[in-house]
Motif scaffolding. Structure first.
Motif, PDB file in Angstrom:
ATOM      1  N   ILE A  14      -5.276  -7.369   8.950  1.00  0.00           N
ATOM      2  CA  ILE A  14      -3.870  -6.473   8.391  1.00  0.00           C
ATOM      3  C   ILE A  14      -3.320  -5.753   9.554  1.00  0.00           C
ATOM      4  CG2 ILE A  14      -3.205  -4.906   6.459  1.00  0.00           C
ATOM      5  CD1 ILE A  14      -5.528  -5.877   4.705  1.00  0.00           C
ATOM      6  N   PRO A  15      -4.121  -4.753  10.154  1.00  0.00           N
ATOM      7  CA  PRO A  15      -3.392  -4.105  11.181  1.00  0.00           C
ATOM      8  C   PRO A  15      -3.080  -5.120  12.392  1.00  0.00           C
ATOM      9  CG  PRO A  15      -5.779  -3.630  11.326  1.00  0.00           C
ATOM     10  CD  PRO A  15      -5.453  -4.165   9.796  1.00  0.00           C
ATOM     11  N   PHE A  16      -3.620  -6.231  12.675  1.00  0.00           N
ATOM     12  CA  PHE A  16      -3.109  -6.884  13.621  1.00  0.00           C
ATOM     13  C   PHE A  16      -1.742  -7.727  13.242  1.00  0.00           C
ATOM     14  CE2 PHE A  16      -3.014 -11.378  15.187  1.00  0.00           C
ATOM     15  CZ  PHE A  16      -3.111 -11.406  16.585  1.00  0.00           C
ATOM     16  N   GLU A  17      -1.585  -7.962  12.087  1.00  0.00           N
ATOM     17  CA  GLU A  17      -0.077  -8.403  11.317  1.00  0.00           C
ATOM     18  C   GLU A  17       1.016  -7.404  11.463  1.00  0.00           C
ATOM     19  OE1 GLU A  17       0.936 -11.472  10.855  1.00  0.00           O
ATOM     20  OE2 GLU A  17      -0.990 -12.317  11.408  1.00  0.00           O
ATOM     21  N   PHE A  18       0.554  -5.873  11.146  1.00  0.00           N
ATOM     22  CA  PHE A  18       1.230  -4.647  11.317  1.00  0.00           C
ATOM     23  C   PHE A  18       1.825  -4.717  12.607  1.00  0.00           C
ATOM     24  CE2 PHE A  18      -0.719  -2.239   7.651  1.00  0.00           C
ATOM     25  CZ  PHE A  18      -0.171  -3.039   6.593  1.00  0.00           C
ATOM     26  N   TRP A  19       1.147  -4.653  13.763  1.00  0.00           N
ATOM     27  CA  TRP A  19       1.325  -4.769  14.955  1.00  0.00           C
ATOM     28  C   TRP A  19       2.168  -5.496  15.483  1.00  0.00           C
ATOM     29  CZ3 TRP A  19       2.255  -2.093  19.106  1.00  0.00           C
ATOM     30  CH2 TRP A  19       2.318  -2.875  20.551  1.00  0.00           C
ATOM     31  N   LYS A  20       1.910  -7.132  15.083  1.00  0.00           N
ATOM     32  CA  LYS A  20       3.160  -8.094  15.329  1.00  0.00           C
ATOM     33  C   LYS A  20       4.366  -7.894  14.627  1.00  0.00           C
ATOM     34  CE  LYS A  20       1.665 -12.390  14.658  1.00  0.00           C
ATOM     35  NZ  LYS A  20       0.620 -13.359  14.199  1.00  0.00           N
ATOM     36  N   GLY A  50      18.083  -0.628   3.672  1.00  0.00           N
ATOM     37  CA  GLY A  50      17.974  -2.148   3.643  1.00  0.00           C
ATOM     38  C   GLY A  50      16.712  -2.544   4.510  1.00  0.00           C
ATOM     39  N   PHE A  51      16.683  -2.094   5.697  1.00  0.00           N
ATOM     40  CA  PHE A  51      15.644  -2.253   6.756  1.00  0.00           C
ATOM     41  C   PHE A  51      14.320  -1.958   6.430  1.00  0.00           C
ATOM     42  CE2 PHE A  51      13.275  -2.716  10.714  1.00  0.00           C
ATOM     43  CZ  PHE A  51      13.542  -4.004  11.067  1.00  0.00           C
ATOM     44  N   LEU A  52      14.342  -0.680   5.756  1.00  0.00           N
ATOM     45  CA  LEU A  52      12.913  -0.170   5.133  1.00  0.00           C
ATOM     46  C   LEU A  52      12.480  -0.729   4.210  1.00  0.00           C
ATOM     47  CD1 LEU A  52      10.990   2.259   5.658  1.00  0.00           C
ATOM     48  CD2 LEU A  52      12.579   3.704   4.010  1.00  0.00           C
ATOM     49  N   VAL A  53      13.317  -1.139   3.020  1.00  0.00           N
ATOM     50  CA  VAL A  53      12.929  -2.013   1.920  1.00  0.00           C
ATOM     51  C   VAL A  53      12.410  -3.356   2.728  1.00  0.00           C
ATOM     52  CG1 VAL A  53      13.538  -3.387  -0.190  1.00  0.00           C
ATOM     53  CG2 VAL A  53      14.624  -1.169   0.441  1.00  0.00           C
ATOM     54  N   PHE A  54      12.967  -3.966   3.685  1.00  0.00           N
ATOM     55  CA  PHE A  54      12.348  -5.195   4.336  1.00  0.00           C
ATOM     56  C   PHE A  54      10.861  -4.894   4.772  1.00  0.00           C
ATOM     57  CE2 PHE A  54      11.591  -7.433   8.236  1.00  0.00           C
ATOM     58  CZ  PHE A  54      11.813  -8.836   7.997  1.00  0.00           C
ATOM     59  N   LEU A  55      10.666  -3.832   5.539  1.00  0.00           N
ATOM     60  CA  LEU A  55       9.732  -3.473   6.136  1.00  0.00           C
ATOM     61  C   LEU A  55       8.420  -3.171   5.259  1.00  0.00           C
ATOM     62  CD1 LEU A  55      10.329  -1.165   8.894  1.00  0.00           C
ATOM     63  CD2 LEU A  55       9.789  -3.283   9.269  1.00  0.00           C
ATOM     64  N   ILE A  56       8.772  -2.515   4.051  1.00  0.00           N
ATOM     65  CA  ILE A  56       7.917  -2.341   3.066  1.00  0.00           C
ATOM     66  C   ILE A  56       7.470  -3.823   2.208  1.00  0.00           C
ATOM     67  CG2 ILE A  56       7.699  -1.339   0.487  1.00  0.00           C
ATOM     68  CD1 ILE A  56       9.250   0.926   1.619  1.00  0.00           C
ATOM     69  N   TRP A  57       8.258  -4.623   2.114  1.00  0.00           N
ATOM     70  CA  TRP A  57       8.258  -5.948   1.583  1.00  0.00           C
ATOM     71  C   TRP A  57       6.948  -6.746   2.429  1.00  0.00           C
ATOM     72  CZ3 TRP A  57       6.860  -9.055  -1.841  1.00  0.00           C
ATOM     73  CH2 TRP A  57       7.056 -10.454  -1.985  1.00  0.00           C
ATOM     74  N   LYS A  58       7.288  -6.524   3.993  1.00  0.00           N
ATOM     75  CA  LYS A  58       6.501  -7.289   4.837  1.00  0.00           C
ATOM     76  C   LYS A  58       5.178  -6.793   4.951  1.00  0.00           C
ATOM     77  CE  LYS A  58       7.721  -9.970   7.180  1.00  0.00           C
ATOM     78  NZ  LYS A  58       7.452 -11.576   7.206  1.00  0.00           N
ATOM     79  N   VAL A  59       5.014  -5.438   4.766  1.00  0.00           N
ATOM     80  CA  VAL A  59       3.649  -4.944   4.590  1.00  0.00           C
ATOM     81  C   VAL A  59       2.860  -5.202   3.496  1.00  0.00           C
ATOM     82  CG1 VAL A  59       2.463  -2.786   4.325  1.00  0.00           C
ATOM     83  CG2 VAL A  59       4.200  -2.995   6.144  1.00  0.00           C
ATOM     84  N   ILE A  60       3.677  -5.168   2.281  1.00  0.00           N
ATOM     85  CA  ILE A  60       2.877  -5.753   0.918  1.00  0.00           C
ATOM     86  C   ILE A  60       2.496  -7.058   1.282  1.00  0.00           C
ATOM     87  CG2 ILE A  60       3.133  -6.167  -1.567  1.00  0.00           C
ATOM     88  CD1 ILE A  60       5.302  -3.635  -1.453  1.00  0.00           C
ATOM     89  N   SER A  61       3.380  -8.019   1.531  1.00  0.00           N
ATOM     90  CA  SER A  61       3.088  -9.561   1.901  1.00  0.00           C
ATOM     91  C   SER A  61       2.008  -9.704   2.680  1.00  0.00           C
ATOM     92  CB  SER A  61       4.420 -10.093   2.186  1.00  0.00           C
ATOM     93  OG  SER A  61       4.215 -11.548   2.691  1.00  0.00           O
TER      94      SER A  61
END
Length: 487
Positions: A14-20, A50-61
């Protein structure tokens, strides 16, 4: 069945993907939330939200993908399930795995983790099975499962009895670089030149924050003195050489080439470690290349043409140590692959081949000359220089080109500034093509092309061999059915 003993990747995935995610979107994060922090512009606020929503969605994903991705090895087969809303199931028989690659980046090393990739002969996304973040113990377990349970259904027999090696136990280390090897590699690879763009980037970065115009004037006066210029140049050369040696050591310092009866193992890297193994049966051909600098220093690079995927291109996993002495390169091929033999003596091209290469028109030169004549006639001398350069390359390629047919082996060598020696076995060639242009027919010549299974399919071509040799190669290839047995 899947849920009972299925495993997830390590939680640090999870943190590995966060960093990427952060690294891949660093530009937009800086632009939107640093340089435009507190902006009152409506469109900027919309972009930020809009970009914040995108980042939140990517984190959940990322979290959901980690949670739903599970794997299990059972009855010589790897089972993988993934997906939250739409479930996906994948099965990979272990005997389909052709190469195994392990990579340990700095991130992995900090947390005593690693990554492992199984590579199959399939194309696209189905060609690899990555385990990006797992413990080292789990990686050893997966490799052990693969090594103990794989089964090769097809056996190709094309080796004379006297060349079949006896089974050996354990690994044999064939090469580890010495300090002298690292020094040679640092100069041959020209890695010290990488310091130039780094210094340029550093200068531009400092110029954005500090006014360097006064410093430039001071340096200009200072460099009027010859002895100061000498000291500065000597210092820069020392720094560049040191940088080249350090960067080469980081990449090649812990290089190791070893093998056992069935597989070839390559390890390298100091900070970013990688390990790669390939079955000897999957090696389709061997390619020994030499750049003009390596030829002057007597060095060579050995590449293995593999039937499977060779992993991340940045890792050069199909390449043995790229700075071997030429004799050591030949010897290592025969050590690691006893079924292969590199013949030093090969046949040169005929005089007819030289004539056709001198007569064959260069359409690039013709078009360039027409463009110069039309747009800038005063630069006519460029056309002459280009013509001399083109024909010099042709002469060099003619002198370097060689070929040989030796029992079940075929060898081609060609190239001008960079030469390539290609060696393969008849049983590994999936197709032979013989072509003849109208000009070649006048001189009794032909072009031979061999095709080997690889990713992508490996084509090797040798131009302007005699028709008699082309017929001999074709007849040689047609006899391959006598040397292949399929269980």
């Amino acid at each position: 069945m899947m849920e009972e003993h299925a495993k997830r990747l390590h939680a640090f995935k999870i943190p590995f993907e966060f960093w990427k995610l952060l690294k891949g979107n660093a530009f937009f994060i800086i632009m939107l939330y640093v340089l435009n922090f507190g902006s009152e512009k409506t469109y900027m606020k919309v972009l930020q939200i809009g970009f914040l929503v995108f980042l939140i969605w990517k984190v959940i994903s990322i979290i959901l993908k980690w949670y739903t991705y599970k794997y299990q090895i059972k009855e010589r087969t790897l089972y993988i399930t993934s997906g939250f809303i739409s479930k996906s199931y994948r099965t990979v028989p272990l005997h389909k795995v052709q190469n195994v690659q392990q990579r340990t980046t700095l991130f992995h090393k900090i947390f005593s983790l690693t990554s492992l990739t199984f590579e199959t002969g399939m194309t696209g996304d189905q060609g690899t099975v990555p385990f990006e973040v797992i413990s080292r113990r789990e990686a050893e377990r997966l490799e052990g499962e693969y090594a103990s349970k794989q089964k090769i259904p097809v056996i190709e027999v094309d080796i004379p009895e006297e060349r079949i090696a006896e089974p050996t136990h354990g690994k044999t280390i064939h090469f580890t670089p010495t300090k002298q090897d690292v020094l040679k590699a640092s100069f041959t690879s020209l890695s010290f030149l990488a310091l130039i763009p780094i210094l340029a980037t550093l200068y531009n970065t400092l110029d954005d924050f500090i006014n360097l115009e006064n410093a430039e004037g001071f340096l200009a006066k200072l460099l009027d003195t010859w002895w100061i210029i000498t000291i500065v140049l000597a210092g820069l050369i020392c720094v560049a050489v040191a940088f080249g040696i350090v960067s080469t050591f980081v990449k090649y310092g812990k290089y190791e080439i070893s093998s056992d009866h069935e597989r070839i193992y390559i390890k390298k890297g100091v900070l970013d470690e990688s390990a790669f193994s390939i079955q000897k049966e999957k090696v389709q051909a061997v390619e020994i290349t030499q750049s003009i600098i390596k030829r002057l220093l007597g060095l060579a690079e050995v590449k293995l043409v593999s039937a499977g995927n060779t992993g991340d291109e940045e890792l050069e996993t199909n390449t043995l140590y790229p700075f071997l002495s030429i004799e050591r390169a030949y010897g290592m091929v025969e050590e690691i692959l006893p079924a292969y033999k590199v013949e030093r003596s090969m046949k040169p091209l005929s005089k007819q081949a030289f004539k056709i290469r001198m007569l064959r028109p260069s359409f690039f030169w013709i078009l360039t000359t027409l463009a110069i004549y039309y747009f800038k006639p005063s630069l006519w001398y460029i056309s002459l220089i280009l013509l001399v350069f083109i024909y010099s390359l042709r002469i060099m390629d003619y002198k370097n080109s060689r070929y040989l047919l030796n029992d079940e082996f075929i060898q081609f060598k060609s190239g001008s500034l960079e030469t390539s020696l290609f060696i393969t076995k008849r049983s590994k060639v999936i197709q032979i093509e013989v072509e003849r242009s109208k000009l070649q027919k006048l001189f009794g010549l032909a072009t031979i092309e061999t095709i080997n299974r690889s990713k992508p399919v490996h084509h090797t071509k040798l131009q302007d061999v005699t028709v008699e040799y082309a017929d001999e190669v074709y007849t040689w290839y047609m006899g391959r059915t006598k040397n292949i047995q399929v269980e």
